[in-house]
Design a protein around this motif. Structure first.
Motif, PDB file in Angstrom:
ATOM      1  N   SER A 152      48.707  21.060  37.217  1.00 35.85           N
ATOM      2  CA  SER A 152      47.993  21.141  38.483  1.00 35.85           C
ATOM      3  C   SER A 152      48.522  22.307  39.318  1.00 35.85           C
ATOM      4  CB  SER A 152      48.194  19.827  39.236  1.00 35.85           C
ATOM      5  OG  SER A 152      47.461  19.849  40.417  1.00 35.85           O
ATOM      6  N   GLY A 153      47.607  23.088  39.857  1.00 35.89           N
ATOM      7  CA  GLY A 153      48.016  24.217  40.699  1.00 35.89           C
ATOM      8  C   GLY A 153      48.346  25.483  39.926  1.00 35.89           C
TER       9      GLY A 153
ATOM     10  N   GLY B 104      46.322  27.456  38.448  1.00 36.66           N
ATOM     11  CA  GLY B 104      45.364  28.516  38.768  1.00 36.66           C
ATOM     12  C   GLY B 104      44.128  28.533  37.881  1.00 36.66           C
ATOM     13  N   LYS B 105      43.843  27.437  37.198  1.00 38.54           N
ATOM     14  CA  LYS B 105      42.698  27.394  36.262  1.00 38.54           C
ATOM     15  C   LYS B 105      41.362  27.558  36.988  1.00 38.54           C
ATOM     16  CE  LYS B 105      44.043  23.276  35.012  1.00 38.54           C
ATOM     17  NZ  LYS B 105      45.282  23.229  35.805  1.00 38.54           N
TER      18      LYS B 105
ATOM     19  N   THR C 175      40.172  31.503  46.804  1.00 40.01           N
ATOM     20  CA  THR C 175      40.680  30.433  45.933  1.00 40.01           C
ATOM     21  C   THR C 175      41.727  29.580  46.639  1.00 40.01           C
ATOM     22  OG1 THR C 175      42.472  31.787  45.033  1.00 40.01           O
ATOM     23  CG2 THR C 175      40.365  31.851  43.869  1.00 40.01           C
TER      24      THR C 175
ATOM     25  N   GLY D 240      40.233  22.769  46.053  1.00 39.19           N
ATOM     26  CA  GLY D 240      40.984  21.512  45.930  1.00 39.19           C
ATOM     27  C   GLY D 240      41.334  21.271  44.471  1.00 39.19           C
TER      28      GLY D 240
ATOM     29  N   CYS E 294      40.068  21.339  32.870  1.00 42.76           N
ATOM     30  CA  CYS E 294      40.740  20.031  32.830  1.00 42.76           C
ATOM     31  C   CYS E 294      41.777  19.940  33.943  1.00 42.76           C
ATOM     32  CB  CYS E 294      41.424  19.828  31.477  1.00 42.76           C
ATOM     33  SG  CYS E 294      40.306  20.040  30.088  1.00 42.76           S
ATOM     34  N   GLY E 295      41.501  19.116  34.952  1.00 41.73           N
ATOM     35  CA  GLY E 295      42.420  18.933  36.080  1.00 41.73           C
ATOM     36  C   GLY E 295      43.817  18.631  35.556  1.00 41.73           C
TER      37      GLY E 295
ATOM     38  N   LEU F 230      53.839  37.129  41.739  1.00 38.21           N
ATOM     39  CA  LEU F 230      54.972  36.547  42.463  1.00 38.21           C
ATOM     40  C   LEU F 230      56.322  36.995  41.883  1.00 38.21           C
ATOM     41  CD1 LEU F 230      53.550  32.927  42.901  1.00 38.21           C
ATOM     42  CD2 LEU F 230      53.551  34.789  44.566  1.00 38.21           C
TER      43      LEU F 230
HETATM   44  P1  GTP Z   1      44.141  21.560  39.231  1.00 38.49           P
HETATM   45  O1  GTP Z   1      42.701  21.624  39.578  1.00 38.49           O
HETATM   46  O2  GTP Z   1      44.907  20.557  40.056  1.00 38.49           O
HETATM   47  O3  GTP Z   1      44.408  21.358  37.766  1.00 38.49           O
HETATM   48  O4  GTP Z   1      44.782  23.016  39.609  1.00 38.49           O
HETATM   49  P2  GTP Z   1      44.300  24.472  39.114  1.00 38.49           P
HETATM   50  O5  GTP Z   1      45.083  24.887  37.924  1.00 38.49           O
HETATM   51  O6  GTP Z   1      42.819  24.510  38.964  1.00 38.49           O
HETATM   52  O7  GTP Z   1      44.783  25.382  40.330  1.00 38.49           O
HETATM   53  P3  GTP Z   1      43.884  26.180  41.390  1.00 38.49           P
HETATM   54  O8  GTP Z   1      42.998  27.153  40.707  1.00 38.49           O
HETATM   55  O9  GTP Z   1      43.244  25.180  42.299  1.00 38.49           O
HETATM   56  O10 GTP Z   1      44.983  27.070  42.151  1.00 38.49           O
HETATM   57  C1  GTP Z   1      46.016  26.557  42.957  1.00 38.49           C
HETATM   58  C2  GTP Z   1      46.505  27.622  43.921  1.00 38.49           C
HETATM   59  O11 GTP Z   1      47.089  28.714  43.224  1.00 38.49           O
HETATM   60  C3  GTP Z   1      45.435  28.206  44.826  1.00 38.49           C
HETATM   61  O12 GTP Z   1      45.921  28.161  46.159  1.00 38.49           O
HETATM   62  C4  GTP Z   1      45.282  29.651  44.373  1.00 38.49           C
HETATM   63  O13 GTP Z   1      44.964  30.524  45.440  1.00 38.49           O
HETATM   64  C5  GTP Z   1      46.668  29.941  43.794  1.00 38.49           C
HETATM   65  N1  GTP Z   1      46.614  30.981  42.738  1.00 38.49           N
HETATM   66  C6  GTP Z   1      45.785  31.022  41.662  1.00 38.49           C
HETATM   67  N2  GTP Z   1      46.012  32.121  40.920  1.00 38.49           N
HETATM   68  C7  GTP Z   1      47.025  32.803  41.531  1.00 38.49           C
HETATM   69  C8  GTP Z   1      47.726  34.036  41.235  1.00 38.49           C
HETATM   70  O14 GTP Z   1      47.466  34.769  40.261  1.00 38.49           O
HETATM   71  N3  GTP Z   1      48.724  34.392  42.102  1.00 38.49           N
HETATM   72  C9  GTP Z   1      49.057  33.653  43.180  1.00 38.49           C
HETATM   73  N4  GTP Z   1      50.036  34.105  43.964  1.00 38.49           N
HETATM   74  N5  GTP Z   1      48.407  32.495  43.501  1.00 38.49           N
HETATM   75  C10 GTP Z   1      47.414  32.077  42.687  1.00 38.49           C
END
Ligand code: GTP
Length: 295
Positions: A11-12, A14-15, A31, A35, A58-59, A126
């Protein structure tokens, strides 16, 4: 041709962000408002006419992950053509991440052994610039080790939504799915030679991902095509905000002429010509005349 593509990772990681930028015209900053994905979000993306990507986002929350490996195992992992596993480089739970990744590979081996597997080491923005390569190689070795224990092959990319690396990774992943890519390459090489161009690049119309390129003159920046994907996609989005549609672009200076033209119903072509004796009109006629061959 329908291709099932699984997007996995904690989770989180960035998918959903990358899926939204590549396929749903989000800007990187949008992005931050996304949520968490609940269970699996399905979407279909038509790509190059008859290729349809069936994306399963997949969440990644733990309760969902456990479910994928147990009660939903067959449903999730059967008939997969591509697995894209996303790692958050900033994650503080590396052991857990690797454990889930291992479970995912084991499920793939059991249900979809011949699928292509890509690992994205994500959020590389990062990591300080000078450490990126080393941090990436280290992670790549760890991921390769898990895969080779299961006798699976993987390809790794370092990515960030904040630069062209996202386009590079997705272009290469999608390229692996294009059914007639060899003949496309042959035709594009021919077009490049006929135009006496330095290079010709095909971009997919909606995503602006690079599908194929033909290069006759070497260039020091190997990432230039993905940079152009990123820039033109952002420009297209700005155009649509003012109700205008991006159609064509020409850049001319003392060193080269660049033409970006709508090409087939599913592509744009970019032609770069540095030979000053070739008139722009000639290049445009050649592009026009070759269109039908590529449809
Ligand atoms: P779930 O839906 O819970 O499985 O999470 P997810 O993998 O879909 O994550 P999501 O795409 O919602 O991204 C979570 C956070 O990461 C967001 O606030 C994005 O802005 C941040 N994020 C995504 N890609 C990047 C990146 O390449 N760099 C940085 N610094 N932040 C990123």
């Amino acid at each position: 041709m329908l291709q099932k593509v699984l997007l996995m990772g904690k989770s989180g990681a960035g998918k959903t962000s990358m899926r939204s930028i590549i396929f749903a015209n989000y800007l990187a900053r949008d992005t931050m408002r996304l949520g968490a994905t609940i269970d699996v979000e399905h979407s279909h993306v038509r790509f190059l006419g008859n290729l349809v990507l069936n994306l399963w986002d997949c969440g990644g929350q733990e309760a969902f992950m456990e479910n994928y490996f147990e009660s939903q195992r067959d449903h999730i992992f059967r008939n997969v053509q591509v697995l894209i596993y996303v790692f958050d480089i900033e994650s503080r739970e590396l052991t857990k991440d690797i454990e889930y990744y291992g479970s995912c590979l084991a499920a793939m081996r059991q249900n979809s052994k011949s699928a292509k597997i890509f690992c994205l080491v994500h959020k590389m923005d990062l990591v300080p610039d000078e450490q990126r390569e080393q941090v990436f190689r280290q992670r790549e070795r760890e991921l390769q080790a898990v895969a080779s224990r299961l006798e699976l092959e993987i390809s790794c990319f370092k990515t960030s939504i904040w630069d062209e690396t996202l386009y590079r990774a997705w272009s290469q992943m999608v390229h692996a799915l294009i059914p007639n890519r060899d003949s496309l390459q042959t035709h594009l090489d021919k077009l490049c030679a006929v135009c006496q161009a330095d290079e010709v690049v095909l971009f997919e119309r909606a995503t602006f991902l690079v599908i194929c390129d033909a290069v006759r003159a070497a260039h020091e920046d190997v990432h230039r095509h993905e940079k152009i994907s990123n820039i033109i996609k952002q420009f297209k989005l700005s155009c649509s905000k003012t109700q205008a549609q991006f159609a064509t672009m020409q850049v001319r200076n003392a060193r080269y002429s660049a033409f970006i033209e709508g090409f087939t119903s599913t592509t744009y072509a970019m032609v770069i010509v540095s030979d000053a004796s070739i008139q722009p009109a000639t290049t445009l006629i050649n592009i026009e005349a070759s269109r039908a061959h590529f449809e």
